[in-house]
Design a protein around this motif. Structure first.
Motif, PDB file in Angstrom:
ATOM      1  N   GLN A  48       0.830  -1.194   0.000  1.00  0.00           N
ATOM      2  CA  GLN A  48       0.000   0.000   0.000  1.00  0.00           C
ATOM      3  C   GLN A  48       0.872   1.254   0.000  1.00  0.00           C
ATOM      4  O   GLN A  48       1.977   1.243   0.545  1.00  0.00           O
ATOM      5  CB  GLN A  48      -0.904   0.033   1.233  1.00  0.00           C
ATOM      6  CG  GLN A  48      -2.033  -0.948   1.200  1.00  0.00           C
ATOM      7  CD  GLN A  48      -2.975  -0.749   2.380  1.00  0.00           C
ATOM      8  OE1 GLN A  48      -2.622  -0.145   3.379  1.00  0.00           O
ATOM      9  NE2 GLN A  48      -4.180  -1.277   2.244  1.00  0.00           N
ATOM     10  N   PRO A  49       0.362   2.356  -0.561  1.00  0.00           N
ATOM     11  CA  PRO A  49       1.098   3.613  -0.461  1.00  0.00           C
ATOM     12  C   PRO A  49       0.997   4.171   0.967  1.00  0.00           C
ATOM     13  O   PRO A  49       0.193   3.706   1.773  1.00  0.00           O
ATOM     14  CB  PRO A  49       0.391   4.536  -1.464  1.00  0.00           C
ATOM     15  CG  PRO A  49      -0.954   3.939  -1.659  1.00  0.00           C
ATOM     16  CD  PRO A  49      -0.818   2.471  -1.414  1.00  0.00           C
ATOM     17  N   VAL A  50       1.820   5.167   1.244  1.00  0.00           N
ATOM     18  CA  VAL A  50       1.883   5.730   2.597  1.00  0.00           C
ATOM     19  C   VAL A  50       0.522   6.281   3.025  1.00  0.00           C
ATOM     20  O   VAL A  50       0.096   6.085   4.165  1.00  0.00           O
ATOM     21  CB  VAL A  50       2.971   6.823   2.682  1.00  0.00           C
ATOM     22  CG1 VAL A  50       2.946   7.515   4.033  1.00  0.00           C
ATOM     23  CG2 VAL A  50       4.338   6.219   2.426  1.00  0.00           C
ATOM     24  N   SER A  51      -0.178   6.965   2.123  1.00  0.00           N
ATOM     25  CA  SER A  51      -1.471   7.547   2.493  1.00  0.00           C
ATOM     26  C   SER A  51      -2.481   6.466   2.864  1.00  0.00           C
ATOM     27  O   SER A  51      -3.230   6.609   3.833  1.00  0.00           O
ATOM     28  CB  SER A  51      -2.011   8.421   1.367  1.00  0.00           C
ATOM     29  OG  SER A  51      -2.209   7.655   0.195  1.00  0.00           O
ATOM     30  N   ALA A  52      -2.505   5.366   2.119  1.00  0.00           N
ATOM     31  CA  ALA A  52      -3.437   4.274   2.424  1.00  0.00           C
ATOM     32  C   ALA A  52      -3.042   3.564   3.715  1.00  0.00           C
ATOM     33  O   ALA A  52      -3.913   3.191   4.518  1.00  0.00           O
ATOM     34  CB  ALA A  52      -3.482   3.282   1.270  1.00  0.00           C
ATOM     35  N   ALA A  53      -1.744   3.380   3.931  1.00  0.00           N
ATOM     36  CA  ALA A  53      -1.287   2.739   5.169  1.00  0.00           C
ATOM     37  C   ALA A  53      -1.636   3.608   6.370  1.00  0.00           C
ATOM     38  O   ALA A  53      -2.059   3.097   7.412  1.00  0.00           O
ATOM     39  CB  ALA A  53       0.211   2.492   5.103  1.00  0.00           C
ATOM     40  N   THR A  54      -1.477   4.909   6.216  1.00  0.00           N
ATOM     41  CA  THR A  54      -1.806   5.830   7.302  1.00  0.00           C
ATOM     42  C   THR A  54      -3.304   5.812   7.577  1.00  0.00           C
ATOM     43  O   THR A  54      -3.720   5.821   8.738  1.00  0.00           O
ATOM     44  CB  THR A  54      -1.332   7.255   6.949  1.00  0.00           C
ATOM     45  OG1 THR A  54       0.049   7.209   6.614  1.00  0.00           O
ATOM     46  CG2 THR A  54      -1.531   8.204   8.102  1.00  0.00           C
ATOM     47  N   GLU A  55      -4.105   5.774   6.531  1.00  0.00           N
ATOM     48  CA  GLU A  55      -5.562   5.736   6.708  1.00  0.00           C
ATOM     49  C   GLU A  55      -6.004   4.434   7.354  1.00  0.00           C
ATOM     50  O   GLU A  55      -6.892   4.426   8.211  1.00  0.00           O
ATOM     51  CB  GLU A  55      -6.263   5.925   5.362  1.00  0.00           C
ATOM     52  CG  GLU A  55      -7.768   5.967   5.470  1.00  0.00           C
ATOM     53  CD  GLU A  55      -8.289   7.101   6.351  1.00  0.00           C
ATOM     54  OE1 GLU A  55      -9.299   6.889   7.057  1.00  0.00           O
ATOM     55  OE2 GLU A  55      -7.688   8.184   6.357  1.00  0.00           O
ATOM     56  N   THR A  56      -5.400   3.321   6.971  1.00  0.00           N
ATOM     57  CA  THR A  56      -5.732   2.030   7.583  1.00  0.00           C
ATOM     58  C   THR A  56      -5.413   2.044   9.070  1.00  0.00           C
ATOM     59  O   THR A  56      -6.214   1.591   9.889  1.00  0.00           O
ATOM     60  CB  THR A  56      -4.965   0.889   6.880  1.00  0.00           C
ATOM     61  OG1 THR A  56      -5.291   0.903   5.500  1.00  0.00           O
ATOM     62  CG2 THR A  56      -5.301  -0.454   7.482  1.00  0.00           C
ATOM     63  N   ALA A  57      -4.243   2.563   9.424  1.00  0.00           N
ATOM     64  CA  ALA A  57      -3.864   2.647  10.835  1.00  0.00           C
ATOM     65  C   ALA A  57      -4.800   3.583  11.587  1.00  0.00           C
ATOM     66  O   ALA A  57      -5.193   3.296  12.723  1.00  0.00           O
ATOM     67  CB  ALA A  57      -2.416   3.118  10.969  1.00  0.00           C
ATOM     68  N   ALA A  58      -5.173   4.692  10.970  1.00  0.00           N
ATOM     69  CA  ALA A  58      -6.075   5.646  11.623  1.00  0.00           C
ATOM     70  C   ALA A  58      -7.428   5.019  11.901  1.00  0.00           C
ATOM     71  O   ALA A  58      -8.010   5.206  12.972  1.00  0.00           O
ATOM     72  CB  ALA A  58      -6.232   6.890  10.751  1.00  0.00           C
ATOM     73  N   ALA A  59      -7.933   4.261  10.931  1.00  0.00           N
ATOM     74  CA  ALA A  59      -9.237   3.622  11.113  1.00  0.00           C
ATOM     75  C   ALA A  59      -9.174   2.541  12.184  1.00  0.00           C
ATOM     76  O   ALA A  59     -10.119   2.369  12.961  1.00  0.00           O
ATOM     77  CB  ALA A  59      -9.705   3.025   9.795  1.00  0.00           C
ATOM     78  N   ALA A  60      -8.068   1.809  12.247  1.00  0.00           N
ATOM     79  CA  ALA A  60      -7.950   0.734  13.230  1.00  0.00           C
ATOM     80  C   ALA A  60      -7.714   1.268  14.639  1.00  0.00           C
ATOM     81  O   ALA A  60      -8.227   0.703  15.603  1.00  0.00           O
ATOM     82  CB  ALA A  60      -6.816  -0.205  12.839  1.00  0.00           C
ATOM     83  N   ILE A  61      -6.950   2.338  14.767  1.00  0.00           N
ATOM     84  CA  ILE A  61      -6.577   2.864  16.078  1.00  0.00           C
ATOM     85  C   ILE A  61      -7.701   3.701  16.676  1.00  0.00           C
ATOM     86  O   ILE A  61      -8.071   3.520  17.831  1.00  0.00           O
ATOM     87  CB  ILE A  61      -5.296   3.718  15.978  1.00  0.00           C
ATOM     88  CG1 ILE A  61      -4.134   2.872  15.513  1.00  0.00           C
ATOM     89  CG2 ILE A  61      -4.976   4.399  17.279  1.00  0.00           C
ATOM     90  CD1 ILE A  61      -3.628   1.894  16.498  1.00  0.00           C
TER      91      ILE A  61
END
Length: 173
Positions: A48-61
């Motif tokens: 995944q790109p950085v923006s998608a990885a950041t969004e995934t982490a944001a949604a999970a956290i």
């Protein structure tokens, strides 16, 4: 008169204290940071790109860290420059390490997943050290009331009778 001297000191101390909500948010961010960094690293390793990885982490956290990561992700998806985007959350001490690491990785082109893995390990070690320090301070804090209770009793029951006995033999021949 004393009130005039004490009031400015108390006002200055209370003014410098952070609001409890901010302290709670910082503690929560520090707690969630290792998991978020590991999750972002896993997403990056999966392609995944950085923006998608950041969004995934944001949604999970979720919580305060999730809000900040969601904002960063939205900015990155809109095409914002990564350095100033990651510099804004760096103003908060709890997010400074993550923000600086991501900014440096964006500047240098270093593999971000490795940086995030090291960051997660460092954050876990810092949390572990803080918990050990807090556990050690509990012992010291528990001894203080005991000392305050037993010291006067020791003085009244142990030292004063000895001093009184010695004084009575010295004064009265």
């Amino acid at each position: 008169m004393a009130a005039f001297l004490i009031t400015p000191v108390v006002a200055a101390i209370l003014h410098k204290r952070e609001p409890p909500e901010l302290q709670r948010d910082r503690r929560q961010i520090s707690t969630d940071l290792p998991f978020a960094a590991d999750l972002m690293a896993a997403c990056l390793l999966a392609g995944q790109p950085v923006s998608a990885a950041t969004e995934t982490a944001a949604a999970a956290i979720g919580g305060p860290l999730g809000q900040r990561l969601s904002w960063v992700s939205a900015q990155l998806r809109l095409g914002a420059d990564p350095e100033p985007t990651w510099a804004l959350p760096a103003r908060e001490p709890a997010m400074a390490q993550l923000s600086r690491a991501m900014s440096r990785a964006a500047q240098s082109g270093a593999p971000v997943a490795d940086v995030l893995t090291r960051l997660a390990d460092d954050a876990r070690e810092a949390t572990r050290a803080a918990s050990v320090a807090a556990a050690r301070s509990v012992g010291v804090k528990a001894v203080a009331p005991l000392g305050l209770c037993f010291l006067p009793a020791f003085v009244l029951l142990g030292i004063i009778p000895v001093v009184a006995g010695l004084a009575s033999t010295i004064i009265l021949p």
